[in-house]
Design a protein around this motif. Structure first.
Motif, PDB file in Angstrom:
ATOM      1  N   PRO A 190     -75.487  34.787-139.282  1.00 48.89           N
ATOM      2  CA  PRO A 190     -76.531  33.834-139.104  1.00 48.89           C
ATOM      3  C   PRO A 190     -76.059  32.670-138.152  1.00 48.89           C
ATOM      4  CG  PRO A 190     -75.183  33.440-141.206  1.00 48.89           C
ATOM      5  CD  PRO A 190     -75.022  34.883-140.528  1.00 48.89           C
ATOM      6  N   ASP A 191     -74.862  32.575-137.675  1.00 45.99           N
ATOM      7  CA  ASP A 191     -73.901  31.753-136.823  1.00 45.99           C
ATOM      8  C   ASP A 191     -74.522  32.314-135.468  1.00 45.99           C
ATOM      9  OD1 ASP A 191     -72.050  29.384-136.308  1.00 45.99           O
ATOM     10  OD2 ASP A 191     -71.334  31.010-135.231  1.00 45.99           O
ATOM     11  N   ASP A 192     -74.732  31.583-134.446  1.00 46.53           N
ATOM     12  CA  ASP A 192     -74.979  32.033-133.138  1.00 46.53           C
ATOM     13  C   ASP A 192     -73.825  32.414-132.210  1.00 46.53           C
ATOM     14  OD1 ASP A 192     -77.881  31.634-133.227  1.00 46.53           O
ATOM     15  OD2 ASP A 192     -78.113  29.618-132.498  1.00 46.53           O
ATOM     16  N   GLY A 193     -72.895  31.508-132.541  1.00 46.95           N
ATOM     17  CA  GLY A 193     -71.531  31.694-131.674  1.00 46.95           C
ATOM     18  C   GLY A 193     -71.051  33.249-132.225  1.00 46.95           C
ATOM     19  N   ARG A 194     -70.866  33.206-133.438  1.00 47.51           N
ATOM     20  CA  ARG A 194     -70.281  34.473-134.107  1.00 47.51           C
ATOM     21  C   ARG A 194     -71.061  35.990-133.763  1.00 47.51           C
ATOM     22  NH1 ARG A 194     -69.330  31.323-138.672  1.00 47.51           N
ATOM     23  NH2 ARG A 194     -70.990  32.665-139.747  1.00 47.51           N
ATOM     24  N   ARG A 195     -72.442  35.503-133.814  1.00 45.58           N
ATOM     25  CA  ARG A 195     -73.313  36.695-133.479  1.00 45.58           C
ATOM     26  C   ARG A 195     -73.202  37.185-131.916  1.00 45.58           C
ATOM     27  NH1 ARG A 195     -77.511  34.679-135.604  1.00 45.58           N
ATOM     28  NH2 ARG A 195     -78.420  33.529-133.563  1.00 45.58           N
ATOM     29  N   THR A 196     -72.918  36.025-130.966  1.00 45.45           N
ATOM     30  CA  THR A 196     -72.863  36.521-129.647  1.00 45.45           C
ATOM     31  C   THR A 196     -71.674  37.189-129.427  1.00 45.45           C
ATOM     32  OG1 THR A 196     -74.256  34.527-129.051  1.00 45.45           O
ATOM     33  CG2 THR A 196     -72.690  35.418-127.484  1.00 45.45           C
ATOM     34  N   ARG A 197     -70.668  36.630-129.945  1.00 48.68           N
ATOM     35  CA  ARG A 197     -69.200  37.320-129.997  1.00 48.68           C
ATOM     36  C   ARG A 197     -69.168  38.745-130.388  1.00 48.68           C
ATOM     37  NH1 ARG A 197     -67.509  32.250-131.100  1.00 48.68           N
ATOM     38  NH2 ARG A 197     -67.213  32.648-133.112  1.00 48.68           N
ATOM     39  N   VAL A 198     -69.810  39.052-131.549  1.00 49.82           N
ATOM     40  CA  VAL A 198     -69.903  40.331-132.129  1.00 49.82           C
ATOM     41  C   VAL A 198     -70.782  41.316-131.172  1.00 49.82           C
ATOM     42  CG1 VAL A 198     -71.100  41.824-134.035  1.00 49.82           C
ATOM     43  CG2 VAL A 198     -69.550  39.816-134.284  1.00 49.82           C
TER      44      VAL A 198
END
Length: 101
Positions: free
Chosen positions: A16-24
């Motif tokens: 759900p978190d944009d930053g973590r999703r982008t890193r993954v």
């Protein structure tokens, strides 16, 4: 060089978190091909998959995020084309015989 055969994995995530999703997503782009926004095809030997899983685990919050890894078995030339069928927009997939140095 490892003698273990390469395997085909499908990796899907729900973060759900944009930053973590982008890193993954950026991490997975270094290991395989994007099939959908949150789904990747990865061809790797087991040791490389373990390294990938360790990197992904360090990037998520286990209580909020979910990553699923599906092992589709031994990889062989054109296997992904036989296993994944696209309906609608087709995705370009990296040929299995390409070696990037």
């Amino acid at each position: 060089m490892s003698t273990e055969p390469r395997r085909l994995f499908i990796v899907a995530y729900d973060i759900p978190d944009d930053g973590r999703r982008t890193r993954v997503a950026r991490t997975l782009e270094g290991y395989g091909d994007r099939l959908q926004y949150s789904v990747f095809a990865v061809v790797a030997r087991p040791a490389k998959l373990i390294r990938l899983q360790d990197r992904l685990e360090a990037q998520i919050v286990a209580q909020e995020d979910s990553i699923a890894v599906f092992d589709l078995g031994a990889h062989e030339k054109n296997r992904l084309k036989r296993v994944v069928t696209f309906i609608g927009v087709k995705r370009d997939l990296t040929p299995s015989d390409v070696i990037v140095l």
